[in-house]
Design a protein around this motif. Structure first.
Motif, PDB file in Angstrom:
ATOM      1  N   GLU A  90     -39.423 -52.937 -19.066  1.00  0.00           N
ATOM      2  CA  GLU A  90     -40.159 -54.247 -19.281  1.00  0.00           C
ATOM      3  C   GLU A  90     -40.478 -54.380 -20.910  1.00  0.00           C
ATOM      4  O   GLU A  90     -40.809 -53.341 -21.505  1.00  0.00           O
ATOM      5  N   SER A  91     -40.456 -55.624 -21.505  1.00  0.00           N
ATOM      6  CA  SER A  91     -40.679 -55.715 -22.868  1.00  0.00           C
ATOM      7  C   SER A  91     -41.669 -56.569 -23.487  1.00  0.00           C
ATOM      8  O   SER A  91     -41.913 -57.600 -22.825  1.00  0.00           O
ATOM      9  N   ASN A  92     -42.478 -56.284 -24.481  1.00  0.00           N
ATOM     10  CA  ASN A  92     -43.115 -57.249 -25.179  1.00  0.00           C
ATOM     11  C   ASN A  92     -42.105 -57.527 -26.549  1.00  0.00           C
ATOM     12  O   ASN A  92     -41.246 -56.769 -26.974  1.00  0.00           O
ATOM     13  N   ILE A  93     -42.153 -58.962 -26.820  1.00  0.00           N
ATOM     14  CA  ILE A  93     -41.027 -59.372 -27.639  1.00  0.00           C
ATOM     15  C   ILE A  93     -42.044 -60.397 -28.535  1.00  0.00           C
ATOM     16  O   ILE A  93     -42.703 -61.162 -28.370  1.00  0.00           O
ATOM     17  N   ARG A  94     -41.633 -60.090 -30.133  1.00  0.00           N
ATOM     18  CA  ARG A  94     -42.478 -61.084 -31.169  1.00  0.00           C
ATOM     19  C   ARG A  94     -41.106 -61.557 -31.945  1.00  0.00           C
ATOM     20  O   ARG A  94     -40.394 -60.783 -32.481  1.00  0.00           O
ATOM     21  N   ILE A  95     -41.205 -62.674 -32.069  1.00  0.00           N
ATOM     22  CA  ILE A  95     -40.167 -63.580 -32.789  1.00  0.00           C
ATOM     23  C   ILE A  95     -40.974 -64.028 -34.161  1.00  0.00           C
ATOM     24  O   ILE A  95     -41.833 -64.968 -34.054  1.00  0.00           O
ATOM     25  N   VAL A  96     -40.429 -63.657 -35.272  1.00  0.00           N
ATOM     26  CA  VAL A  96     -41.212 -63.772 -36.285  1.00  0.00           C
ATOM     27  C   VAL A  96     -40.266 -64.408 -37.331  1.00  0.00           C
ATOM     28  O   VAL A  96     -39.155 -64.051 -37.760  1.00  0.00           O
ATOM     29  N   VAL A  97     -41.056 -65.688 -37.713  1.00  0.00           N
ATOM     30  CA  VAL A  97     -40.286 -66.310 -39.037  1.00  0.00           C
ATOM     31  C   VAL A  97     -41.089 -66.442 -40.290  1.00  0.00           C
ATOM     32  O   VAL A  97     -42.195 -67.054 -40.108  1.00  0.00           O
ATOM     33  N   VAL A 115     -37.193 -62.411 -37.780  1.00  0.00           N
ATOM     34  CA  VAL A 115     -37.443 -60.855 -37.311  1.00  0.00           C
ATOM     35  C   VAL A 115     -37.759 -60.963 -35.835  1.00  0.00           C
ATOM     36  O   VAL A 115     -38.301 -61.827 -35.390  1.00  0.00           O
ATOM     37  N   VAL A 116     -36.992 -60.320 -35.007  1.00  0.00           N
ATOM     38  CA  VAL A 116     -37.342 -60.197 -33.728  1.00  0.00           C
ATOM     39  C   VAL A 116     -37.559 -58.580 -33.189  1.00  0.00           C
ATOM     40  O   VAL A 116     -36.682 -57.746 -33.586  1.00  0.00           O
ATOM     41  N   ILE A 117     -38.632 -58.455 -32.673  1.00  0.00           N
ATOM     42  CA  ILE A 117     -39.230 -56.970 -32.458  1.00  0.00           C
ATOM     43  C   ILE A 117     -39.376 -57.133 -30.848  1.00  0.00           C
ATOM     44  O   ILE A 117     -40.245 -57.725 -30.483  1.00  0.00           O
ATOM     45  N   VAL A 118     -38.778 -55.850 -30.193  1.00  0.00           N
ATOM     46  CA  VAL A 118     -38.938 -55.658 -29.011  1.00  0.00           C
ATOM     47  C   VAL A 118     -39.764 -54.282 -28.817  1.00  0.00           C
ATOM     48  O   VAL A 118     -39.436 -53.375 -29.496  1.00  0.00           O
ATOM     49  N   THR A 119     -40.645 -54.158 -27.871  1.00  0.00           N
ATOM     50  CA  THR A 119     -41.478 -52.982 -27.957  1.00  0.00           C
ATOM     51  C   THR A 119     -41.585 -52.944 -26.105  1.00  0.00           C
ATOM     52  O   THR A 119     -41.598 -53.784 -25.577  1.00  0.00           O
ATOM     53  N   PRO A 120     -41.965 -51.738 -25.757  1.00  0.00           N
ATOM     54  CA  PRO A 120     -42.475 -51.690 -24.243  1.00  0.00           C
ATOM     55  C   PRO A 120     -43.723 -52.128 -24.057  1.00  0.00           C
ATOM     56  O   PRO A 120     -44.555 -52.260 -24.743  1.00  0.00           O
ATOM     57  N   VAL A 121     -43.500 -52.808 -22.972  1.00  0.00           N
ATOM     58  CA  VAL A 121     -44.738 -53.346 -21.857  1.00  0.00           C
ATOM     59  C   VAL A 121     -45.986 -52.203 -21.929  1.00  0.00           C
ATOM     60  O   VAL A 121     -45.517 -51.224 -21.268  1.00  0.00           O
ATOM     61  N   THR A 122     -47.049 -52.350 -22.275  1.00  0.00           N
ATOM     62  CA  THR A 122     -48.082 -51.532 -22.038  1.00  0.00           C
ATOM     63  C   THR A 122     -49.376 -52.247 -21.252  1.00  0.00           C
ATOM     64  O   THR A 122     -49.626 -53.278 -21.627  1.00  0.00           O
ATOM     65  N   GLN A 123     -49.690 -51.433 -20.068  1.00  0.00           N
ATOM     66  CA  GLN A 123     -50.632 -52.234 -19.363  1.00  0.00           C
ATOM     67  C   GLN A 123     -51.964 -51.942 -19.423  1.00  0.00           C
ATOM     68  O   GLN A 123     -52.596 -50.991 -20.174  1.00  0.00           O
ATOM     69  N   TYR A 124     -52.787 -53.203 -19.464  1.00  0.00           N
ATOM     70  CA  TYR A 124     -54.401 -52.684 -19.570  1.00  0.00           C
ATOM     71  C   TYR A 124     -54.821 -52.056 -18.302  1.00  0.00           C
ATOM     72  O   TYR A 124     -54.234 -51.944 -17.212  1.00  0.00           O
ATOM     73  N   SER A 125     -55.876 -51.460 -18.503  1.00  0.00           N
ATOM     74  CA  SER A 125     -56.655 -50.610 -17.222  1.00  0.00           C
ATOM     75  C   SER A 125     -56.801 -51.477 -16.011  1.00  0.00           C
ATOM     76  O   SER A 125     -57.370 -52.860 -16.413  1.00  0.00           O
ATOM     77  N   ALA A 126     -56.660 -51.186 -14.851  1.00  0.00           N
ATOM     78  CA  ALA A 126     -56.692 -51.777 -13.830  1.00  0.00           C
ATOM     79  C   ALA A 126     -58.336 -52.084 -13.623  1.00  0.00           C
ATOM     80  O   ALA A 126     -58.715 -53.117 -12.976  1.00  0.00           O
ATOM     81  N   GLN A 127     -59.121 -51.304 -14.322  1.00  0.00           N
ATOM     82  CA  GLN A 127     -60.575 -51.337 -14.293  1.00  0.00           C
ATOM     83  C   GLN A 127     -60.908 -52.989 -14.874  1.00  0.00           C
ATOM     84  O   GLN A 127     -62.087 -53.428 -14.271  1.00  0.00           O
ATOM     85  N   TYR A 128     -60.090 -53.362 -15.839  1.00  0.00           N
ATOM     86  CA  TYR A 128     -60.472 -54.505 -16.547  1.00  0.00           C
ATOM     87  C   TYR A 128     -60.358 -55.786 -15.583  1.00  0.00           C
ATOM     88  O   TYR A 128     -60.934 -56.781 -15.240  1.00  0.00           O
ATOM     89  N   TYR A 129     -59.563 -55.574 -14.567  1.00  0.00           N
ATOM     90  CA  TYR A 129     -59.096 -56.572 -13.614  1.00  0.00           C
ATOM     91  C   TYR A 129     -59.994 -56.554 -12.386  1.00  0.00           C
ATOM     92  O   TYR A 129     -60.401 -57.736 -11.829  1.00  0.00           O
ATOM     93  N   GLU A 130     -60.336 -55.311 -12.114  1.00  0.00           N
ATOM     94  CA  GLU A 130     -61.044 -55.353 -10.906  1.00  0.00           C
ATOM     95  C   GLU A 130     -62.863 -55.345 -11.173  1.00  0.00           C
ATOM     96  O   GLU A 130     -63.385 -55.973  -9.941  1.00  0.00           O
ATOM     97  N   GLN A 131     -63.156 -55.041 -12.253  1.00  0.00           N
ATOM     98  CA  GLN A 131     -64.561 -55.259 -12.764  1.00  0.00           C
ATOM     99  C   GLN A 131     -64.727 -56.297 -13.602  1.00  0.00           C
ATOM    100  O   GLN A 131     -66.050 -56.808 -13.640  1.00  0.00           O
ATOM    101  N   GLY A 132     -63.803 -56.689 -14.187  1.00  0.00           N
ATOM    102  CA  GLY A 132     -64.182 -57.895 -15.327  1.00  0.00           C
ATOM    103  C   GLY A 132     -64.408 -57.151 -16.697  1.00  0.00           C
ATOM    104  O   GLY A 132     -64.555 -56.027 -16.939  1.00  0.00           O
TER     105      GLY A 132
END
Length: 280
Positions: A90-97, A115-132
């Motif tokens: 899974e990728s993050n994509i930044r398209i820059v002009v 410029v097109v920059i592709v990096t791996p997706v990094t997940q936020y902690s599950a705690q953020y979604y479970e506890q807010g």
């Protein structure tokens, strides 16, 4: 945050190793911050709403008087090819002009940089979604808020304030005391069984659009200004973005929201969004 060393970026017609990728120092994106970008991620390896992101990039460029270096169809093809060069799960994509290389460091040349920059997706902690999460507010506004430009001075300053307050994001509040959006997010509240979000003077996020489309099937949706004073009366709140998806907010400044835990309507939308992206 560290990335794999063998990432491949697209820079002005070439696919090149990330540690070799560069722009000239007289590029207007570097010396003047003149440029636009868009950001998206993949689900199941497929760019999420790529066409809509590229169209928004084109609109951003038009708003600052910048021409794209190629057609939107070519931009989509370059993005797909950059993804194939990296072959990430899974990728993050930044398209820059950017404005491109300028002989006098201020006049845009005929050819902008891409410029097109592709990096791996990094997940936020599950705690953020479970506890807010906690967010703060700042008395700031973005320059040309409808455009996703390289001018992120206000965002960087606001996020520094948020970090000092142990918050994940900062919400911009204008001179009329309207809560607009986060530094990289759109902002929503639930009040009196209505889902409310600002429509004017904000960047219309692609995730925001999907959330509204999902919500309108189940809930009453209202797009209007949100005053700071009504935050104390809201029942729930959340922020959205490509990388945060739907993230519940349980504290704004010193104000507790939804009894300090994610609300039922927010959780419903989170589940609907997860089902939507799983089905892509």
């Amino acid at each position: 945050m560290t990335f794999a060393k063998n990432l491949i970026y697209y820079v002005n017609g070439k696919y090149i190793s990330s540690d070799q990728a560069s722009l000239p120092l007289n590029d207007l994106g570097i010396v003047r911050g003149y440029g636009v970008f868009d950001y998206l991620r993949t689900y199941n390896g497929i760019p999420f709403k790529l066409q809509e992101h590229v169209q928004r990039l084109q609109k951003s460029a038009e708003l600052i008087g910048l021409s794209l270096p190629c057609s939107t169809e070519e931009l989509e093809a370059i993005t797909q090819e950059t993804l194939r060069h990296n072959n990430l799960p899974e990728s993050n994509i930044r398209i820059v002009v950017t404005g491109g290389s300028s002989a006098d460091f201020i006049t845009p040349p005929e050819q902008p940089s891409l410029v097109v920059i592709v990096t791996p997706v990094t997940q936020y902690s599950a705690q953020y979604y479970e506890q807010g999460v906690k967010v703060i507010t700042v008395q700031m506004e973005r320059f040309i808020p409808q455009a996703k430009t390289l001018n992120y001075i206000s965002a960087i300053m606001a996020l520094q304030q948020a970090k000092r307050a142990n918050a994940i994001d900062a919400l911009y509040v204008n001179q009329q005391s309207h809560v607009l959006e986060g530094t990289t997010t759109n902002f929503f509240i639930f009040r009196d069984s209505q889902l409310i979000t600002s429509q004017e003077n904000v960047l219309h996020g692609i995730t925001r659009k999907v959330v509204l489309e999902l919500a309108i099937k189940k809930l009453k949706v209202v797009e209007r200004p949100i005053s700071y004073s009504e935050l104390k009366d809201c029942d729930e709140a959340f922020i959205t973005s490509s990388n945060k998806e739907i993230m519940p907010v349980v504290q704004i400044d010193d104000l507790q929201i939804s009894h300090g835990k994610p609300g039922e309507n927010t959780q419903l939308l989170m589940h609907l969004f997860q089902d939507y992206t799983r089905g892509l």
